[in-house]
Design an enzyme around this catalytic site. Structure first.
Site, PDB file in Angstrom:
ATOM      1  CG  HIS B  96      -1.983  -1.033   1.214  1.00 19.41           C
ATOM      2  ND1 HIS B  96      -3.307  -0.763   1.405  1.00 19.41           N
ATOM      3  CD2 HIS B  96      -1.921  -2.375   1.012  1.00 19.41           C
ATOM      4  CE1 HIS B  96      -4.011  -1.887   1.348  1.00 19.41           C
ATOM      5  NE2 HIS B  96      -3.191  -2.884   1.117  1.00 19.41           N
ATOM      6  CG  ASP B 119      15.341   4.124 -17.998  1.00 23.53           C
ATOM      7  OD1 ASP B 119      15.543   4.049 -19.217  1.00 23.53           O
ATOM      8  OD2 ASP B 119      15.904   4.977 -17.275  1.00 23.53           O
ATOM      9  CE1 TYR B 226      21.544   2.634 -16.966  1.00 26.44           C
ATOM     10  CE2 TYR B 226      21.388   0.466 -15.971  1.00 26.44           C
ATOM     11  CZ  TYR B 226      21.477   1.843 -15.851  1.00 26.44           C
ATOM     12  OH  TYR B 226      21.514   2.405 -14.590  1.00 26.44           O
TER      13      TYR B 226
END
Lengths: 229, 229, 229, 229
Positions: B96, B119, B226
């Site tokens: 939550h 990303d 990356y």
């Protein structure tokens, strides 16, 4: 006397700064021994880092100090009225936690926008009306309690263990001091969530009633199945 | 049994409070062993500071508890449905966390406003519809899973490893429990950024599609460049 | 000289980063010895983690450095004017704490929306006007003080121990350096609460006057009953 | 080689998580040795808690890796272009710090609303335009640098050591790596303040020009008098 309760109330008070609910001395927790008709409360204006269990003040339900060297919290008369009116509760908390206080300053009840709220509070958390100048002038702290009680005339304080006092801040309660603090933490969290919710969607509606029922009941109903039995 | 997986799932659960994603016990992480067809999940309502790896509960994909002294998370049936429907995923998280929950309470999908989002998530993060009263009444947690699956009918859950459940909160997933928690952290961060973005510019548009493609692909595409290979 | 005061002012300065009120060196605290007519202030641009009590600079009320190897805070001339005009105050703080600075940047006085404010400040916290180009050009820091004094022409600085300087940030004061920091912490907290209050309810009204009177007086009036005597 | 610079760049990188500017690996810092024409940059996608000074990658200004076992940051080509175009700068930082990123996602320049901004940045912090699909497709990271340079065609990068890249996030720079990080911290802080400022007063105006001049000049002008000489 009441050494165990003093320790519980002390620990519950110390949880307030740990949970980020208070700045300086802006809060107080009490807990009651229903059999003896005595409650234990934080002394007024004492720094949390100097507080000790033995500083807790013992009060009776007529508002007399029964034990303690220090003055009780300036909000003691409010706690007293709530203990008398809400017989099922065992602990009370008052804070100025920032997000709940912002709703109180806006004079707005907290709508139930989701299950985080419904897991703890059944329906909206009401905002009590302002006191009249007369109610403020004479017996301000007692009348703060009376106006909270008036707000719960048609509400069950066990199902909605919190209130916002207009232009002031929240009170929460629970089955004991620790549980009342737990509810204060939850209140602050949903006050934050609900603020962002309204910013993201003006005119947003409360969660469907069936969902509110489900979540409140799976934790608090007769057939609750959340957690370990 | 599954000692390694229990430890991984335990560690992933403990990351939730460290990352500020949960208050009290408001979250759960599971991880699956696809070969054995068993998954491991946090027990229901146990405090994080008392949790131990051996408390993790082992479940099969028919919803039977295979090992464990404690009750599994009340959301176990939701995890189960997602593991059955999304065959590539290895871990699931429910929290939550406040900003993601605020979007869920507002009933709004998270638009892709920038590269932080792109990303990790390809396109918007959808908000699943509310359950009907009937779906809530009978098999609430299983139906929560079914509605998430319905939401992904035309979406790839590997490309969009998160969903917001309306008036409730987020679920995220990933290749394993740790990766699912990683995605839960990212989701909370972009939920915060995107809230502020909308406040600064009502009517703001999503990031250009070519930019979304570029960032998702440079991290997740066949020619990703990356990081370290 | 003034070793005790230097230590107090040093401690009050170190409280600023502990309370999250400053980034880098964006703040300064001073304290005055009224009998000697000397005040002690933080040196300019020195990192808080390198600061030592003996680095504090001693100034007289003509603006001459009486002791100290370092340059005094660039805001020294502002402190000086305030000490001369507000004879009851013993300490002054300047910060760029983010929420109070946002109100200053918006050019808005802080309305009294609740008891958190009324417990410390009687009525709104004013926002001082911008300096004219001429006032900026020649004697900027002294003129900053003069404009604050002008703002308090019809206000009691003991009852309202804070001001927002437009497009700049807050100054607070108090009976000593520690108390001035206390007021800076409170100001930042109510600046945050009041921001959220306005977001939740556009057009919200200040707290009723009778409530403001009650809370200010129960802490600061002749019959104050908050805390321990 | 460049052991001292590697250590500086390593320390500057480690300051990013300490200052709360990054989540996971969402940032990178570089520093340049102008005499040798070589710069040192963080390796791509390496966790900050595993990073070591010797992991830093050494690059020349033609984009060749001169030393290092790891791949350099995926944003290396952007740093390279900025070092070539902005000859006075010695360090560069890229982050996805949440408040600055929110302004970038909103596609908005940061107006100068106060002295906190004017103490570091002379005039608004611009938001660079989106790259075209062609610029994204071929040489994305290099073109990100080219578009920043285009944005500064009529601006002095020493007077405005920061930019927001639309739908992406901020780049900052400075006389060395540590100073570039300092500017990244300031940028995030003013992005937060300015957000709240706009919420409190829609249509708020920038700070008066004379005030912006005064604050920038008292720290950065030929007659600067802030700090210790």
């Amino acid at each position: 006397m009441l050494e165990e309760l003093k320790k519980e109330v002390y620990e519950a008070n110390m949880e307030l700064p740990r949970r980020g609910l208070i700045t300086y001395t802006w809060g107080n927790v009490s807990g009651i021994d229903r059999e003896k008709g005595l409650f234990v409360i934080k002394p007024s204006g004492v720094d949390y880092d100097k507080l000790k269990p033995e500083d807790m003040v013992v009060m009776d339900l007529n508002g007399n100090k029964v034990e303690g060297d220090l003055n009780p919290s300036s909000d003691t008369a409010t706690h007293l009225e709530l203990y008398k009116a809400f017989e099922e509760i065992g602990g009370i908390v008052h804070t100025h936690s920032p997000m709940a206080t912002a709703w109180a300053q806006a004079g707005r009840a907290l709508p139930c926008y989701g299950t985080t709220h419904a897991d703890y509070f059944y329906g909206e958390i009401p905002c009590a009306r302002n006191l009249t100048p007369e109610e403020i002038e004479e017996g301000y702290e007692k009348n703060t309690g009376m106006v909270i009680i008036e707000t719960f005339r048609d509400r069950n304080p066990v199902h909605v263990p919190a209130v916002l006092c207009k232009n002031h801040g929240p009170f929460t309660w629970g089955k004991d001091a620790a549980n009342a603090v737990h509810n204060a933490v939850v209140l602050e969290e949903i006050a934050k969530m609900n603020f962002v919710t309204e910013m993201l969607s003006r005119g947003v509606e409360p969660a469907p009633q069936s969902m509110q029922d489900k979540h409140f009941m799976r934790k608090h109903g007769p057939n609750a199945y959340y957690g370990q039995k």
